[in-house]
Design a protein around this motif. Structure first.
Motif, PDB file in Angstrom:
ATOM      1  N   UNK A   5      10.818  -8.034  15.140  1.00  0.00           N
ATOM      2  CA  UNK A   5       9.561  -8.622  14.684  1.00  0.00           C
ATOM      3  C   UNK A   5       8.317  -7.810  15.063  1.00  0.00           C
ATOM      4  N   UNK A   6       8.171  -7.482  16.321  1.00  0.00           N
ATOM      5  CA  UNK A   6       6.930  -6.823  16.774  1.00  0.00           C
ATOM      6  C   UNK A   6       6.735  -5.472  16.089  1.00  0.00           C
ATOM      7  N   UNK A   7       7.798  -4.673  16.047  1.00  0.00           N
ATOM      8  CA  UNK A   7       7.692  -3.370  15.391  1.00  0.00           C
ATOM      9  C   UNK A   7       7.459  -3.493  13.891  1.00  0.00           C
ATOM     10  N   UNK A   8       8.170  -4.430  13.278  1.00  0.00           N
ATOM     11  CA  UNK A   8       8.048  -4.570  11.826  1.00  0.00           C
ATOM     12  C   UNK A   8       6.643  -5.022  11.454  1.00  0.00           C
ATOM     13  N   UNK A   9       6.083  -5.945  12.216  1.00  0.00           N
ATOM     14  CA  UNK A   9       4.711  -6.406  11.928  1.00  0.00           C
ATOM     15  C   UNK A   9       3.733  -5.237  12.057  1.00  0.00           C
ATOM     16  N   UNK A  10       3.968  -4.365  13.028  1.00  0.00           N
ATOM     17  CA  UNK A  10       3.087  -3.202  13.178  1.00  0.00           C
ATOM     18  C   UNK A  10       3.157  -2.294  11.946  1.00  0.00           C
ATOM     19  N   UNK A  11       4.369  -2.041  11.458  1.00  0.00           N
ATOM     20  CA  UNK A  11       4.490  -1.187  10.262  1.00  0.00           C
ATOM     21  C   UNK A  11       3.853  -1.866   9.051  1.00  0.00           C
ATOM     22  N   UNK A  12       4.030  -3.184   8.961  1.00  0.00           N
ATOM     23  CA  UNK A  12       3.440  -3.920   7.838  1.00  0.00           C
ATOM     24  C   UNK A  12       1.917  -3.840   7.879  1.00  0.00           C
ATOM     25  N   UNK A  13       1.353  -3.957   9.071  1.00  0.00           N
ATOM     26  CA  UNK A  13      -0.108  -3.842   9.214  1.00  0.00           C
ATOM     27  C   UNK A  13      -0.589  -2.494   8.679  1.00  0.00           C
ATOM     28  N   UNK A  14       0.119  -1.443   9.043  1.00  0.00           N
ATOM     29  CA  UNK A  14      -0.317  -0.117   8.629  1.00  0.00           C
ATOM     30  C   UNK A  14      -0.117   0.096   7.130  1.00  0.00           C
ATOM     31  N   UNK A  15       0.996  -0.428   6.621  1.00  0.00           N
ATOM     32  CA  UNK A  15       1.270  -0.302   5.186  1.00  0.00           C
ATOM     33  C   UNK A  15       0.214  -1.058   4.373  1.00  0.00           C
ATOM     34  N   UNK A  16      -0.070  -2.299   4.792  1.00  0.00           N
ATOM     35  CA  UNK A  16      -1.073  -3.107   4.082  1.00  0.00           C
ATOM     36  C   UNK A  16      -2.443  -2.428   4.163  1.00  0.00           C
ATOM     37  N   UNK A  17      -2.775  -1.854   5.323  1.00  0.00           N
ATOM     38  CA  UNK A  17      -4.074  -1.172   5.457  1.00  0.00           C
ATOM     39  C   UNK A  17      -4.165   0.010   4.485  1.00  0.00           C
ATOM     40  N   UNK A  18      -3.070   0.739   4.328  1.00  0.00           N
ATOM     41  CA  UNK A  18      -3.073   1.857   3.375  1.00  0.00           C
ATOM     42  C   UNK A  18      -3.231   1.368   1.935  1.00  0.00           C
ATOM     43  N   UNK A  19      -2.561   0.273   1.609  1.00  0.00           N
ATOM     44  CA  UNK A  19      -2.699  -0.283   0.262  1.00  0.00           C
ATOM     45  C   UNK A  19      -4.118  -0.794   0.024  1.00  0.00           C
ATOM     46  N   UNK A  20      -4.691  -1.449   1.042  1.00  0.00           N
ATOM     47  CA  UNK A  20      -6.064  -1.949   0.920  1.00  0.00           C
ATOM     48  C   UNK A  20      -7.040  -0.782   0.708  1.00  0.00           C
ATOM     49  N   UNK A  21      -6.804   0.302   1.441  1.00  0.00           N
ATOM     50  CA  UNK A  21      -7.688   1.450   1.292  1.00  0.00           C
ATOM     51  C   UNK A  21      -7.574   2.044  -0.113  1.00  0.00           C
ATOM     52  N   UNK A  22      -6.349   2.134  -0.592  1.00  0.00           N
ATOM     53  CA  UNK A  22      -6.126   2.659  -1.952  1.00  0.00           C
ATOM     54  C   UNK A  22      -6.881   1.793  -2.968  1.00  0.00           C
ATOM     55  N   UNK A  23      -6.776   0.490  -2.791  1.00  0.00           N
ATOM     56  CA  UNK A  23      -7.457  -0.443  -3.714  1.00  0.00           C
ATOM     57  C   UNK A  23      -8.975  -0.258  -3.638  1.00  0.00           C
ATOM     58  N   UNK A  24      -9.475  -0.131  -2.413  1.00  0.00           N
ATOM     59  CA  UNK A  24     -10.916   0.038  -2.232  1.00  0.00           C
ATOM     60  C   UNK A  24     -11.396   1.339  -2.902  1.00  0.00           C
TER      61      UNK A  24
END
Lengths: 287, 287
Positions: free
Chosen positions: A236-255
């Motif tokens: 859980x802890x590691x996966x949530x960290x990767x998800x945070x980074x992945x979502x941040x990259x997608x958000x940046x792409x969208x922005x």
């Protein structure tokens, strides 16, 4: 090795048995699975020679435990309790920290080798088992020093005959890095499949438009929830960290898209094209 | 058809020429590309018979325009200006709305057929061209009624010989749906590659841990930024909508993990497993 037991007749356990049966004359393969259908299929397919249950484990020379990681944590101690002193027990779980912790103080810890063969397809069950699944693949071994010398030796001989490359790693590092190169891929694929299915629910022939690119990115969304739910739970802890980074990259792409900054989008993609060389490395290694 | 011109000698244009050359005796293939290397490679590989430039278009019977979608919007009018009255011009762009709008009022609109052959690999350039790339693939044709009858007929004969299945669709619907089944896959793959490369920058041998699942999900991150940046730009509104929904699904997955609601996570994955049947449909169609 004479009496080989496999607990869990899925893709990994089944495929391993198919290879092991040809490795040494006089090997008898015993299958244990709570799913009676899996046992029947495994017998029909020649994956196992005989059905067995946990009470038979005292006769085992080698036990491969290829069950979901939550079951591994719960059952590994009991399995070790039942085997004889020179029996080698190997797990194949996709997480390693909780599994290693579960048997850290077990009196038969030295009979156990913690392994993660990075092999598989999106299919599951004994019908999905294939020969040579492990050839050229990586096998991560954790806490090798905790396994008895002679059993280390035997395990390495087996992995070598299966054609695997060995990497040694501590369980915490394993779980951290595997979250990036495996667990995140599965979530990205599942959520991509979910997004498209939801959107196109009422327009089924839209999938006529889908090409091989879509197929490739959603392939992992066919994977078994029985296998993957406990993996995400344990990591859980590691996966949530990767998800945070992945979502941040997608958000940046969208922005960047919203700001019409397509130069930056070009640059992001160009930098990521380096994945070619990285994948070439993987492909060269695995073929 | 005698004089076939291809503008843009990438994977799509190059592969189409490889097939078309064998379809009719006496066909001469002329290549136009602003990249002189591509022209040289295409000549060497037998993809084209002769190099040409836009001034030669007056002799064309068929023109395939397979250039990035921004170049298509800019150049399609000029290309139509140059062709003779019975010449058929087909584009292969991955967006359709802006391309159709760009020539909506062109006096030679009837010479043009708007097409999107959903075929390709993650590779690009004439070296990536292969025979039979289009066999069993879907070709979306937009605004077919705006193409002259005889040229419709000729185009359909060509697509039929290439082995393509035809779907008719309006440009707005095309762009909306293709955002889900193609454009979003590419972004998800690029951002997955980016996330993992960033994280593992200093630990290159971590990629030893990557298996075929990772490879499959990041395959599209090898794609050409020259091709894809203008696609995202032209389909901005639809792509942002798909990104919003994808990010929302990832956020929800993360939230469920944080809340330890693994029953819901199991259910999300199980529901998405339906993608199997959908993909089986794609695989049956394309092989």
């Amino acid at each position: 090795m004479n009496n080989v037991f496999v607990i869990g007749l899925g893709l990994i356990g089944g495929s391993m048995m198919l290879d092991l049966k040809y490795m040494e004359e006089g090997t008898t393969v015993y299958g244990i699975d709570h799913n009676e259908d899996h046992l029947d299929h495994a017998l029909e397919l020649g994956i196992i020679d005989k059905k067995a249950d946990l009470n038979d484990l005292g006769t085992a020379d080698l036990v491969i435990v290829s069950i979901p990681v939550n079951a591994l944590v719960n059952q590994l101690g009991d399995i070790l309790d039942r085997v004889k002193d020179d029996c080698l027990v190997i797990d194949t779980g996709s997480t390693k920290k909780l599994i290693c912790e579960a048997v850290a103080n077990h009196p038969k810890r030295r009979n156990f080798m913690a392994a993660h063969p990075i092999a598989g397809t999106e299919f599951s069950g004994p019908q999905a088992a294939i020969r040579d699944l492990f050839k050229g693949k990586t096998n991560i071994i954790c806490e090798v020093e905790k396994t008895a010398f002679r059993l280390q030796e035997r395990a390495l001989a087996i992995f070598s005959e299966l054609g695997m490359r060995i990497r040694y790693m501590d369980p915490v590092s394993h779980d951290k890095h595997i979250a990036y190169v495996s667990h995140l891929s599965h979530i990205s694929s599942f959520m991509l499949g979910k997004t498209v299915i939801e959107k196109e629910r009422n327009e089924r022939d839209i999938f006529d438009m889908a090409g091989s690119g879509f197929e490739s990115t959603v392939r992992l969304a066919k994977s078994s929830p029985d296998m993957w739910t406990p993996i995400f739970e344990q990591n859980k802890v590691n996966v949530i960290e990767t998800l945070d980074e992945y979502i941040a990259n997608l958000e940046e792409f969208k922005k960047l898209m919203e700001e019409d900054n397509f130069n930056a989008i070009y640059e992001r993609m160009e930098n990521t094209n380096r994945i070619k060389e990285i994948l070439n490395g993987i492909i060269i290694k695995t073929t």
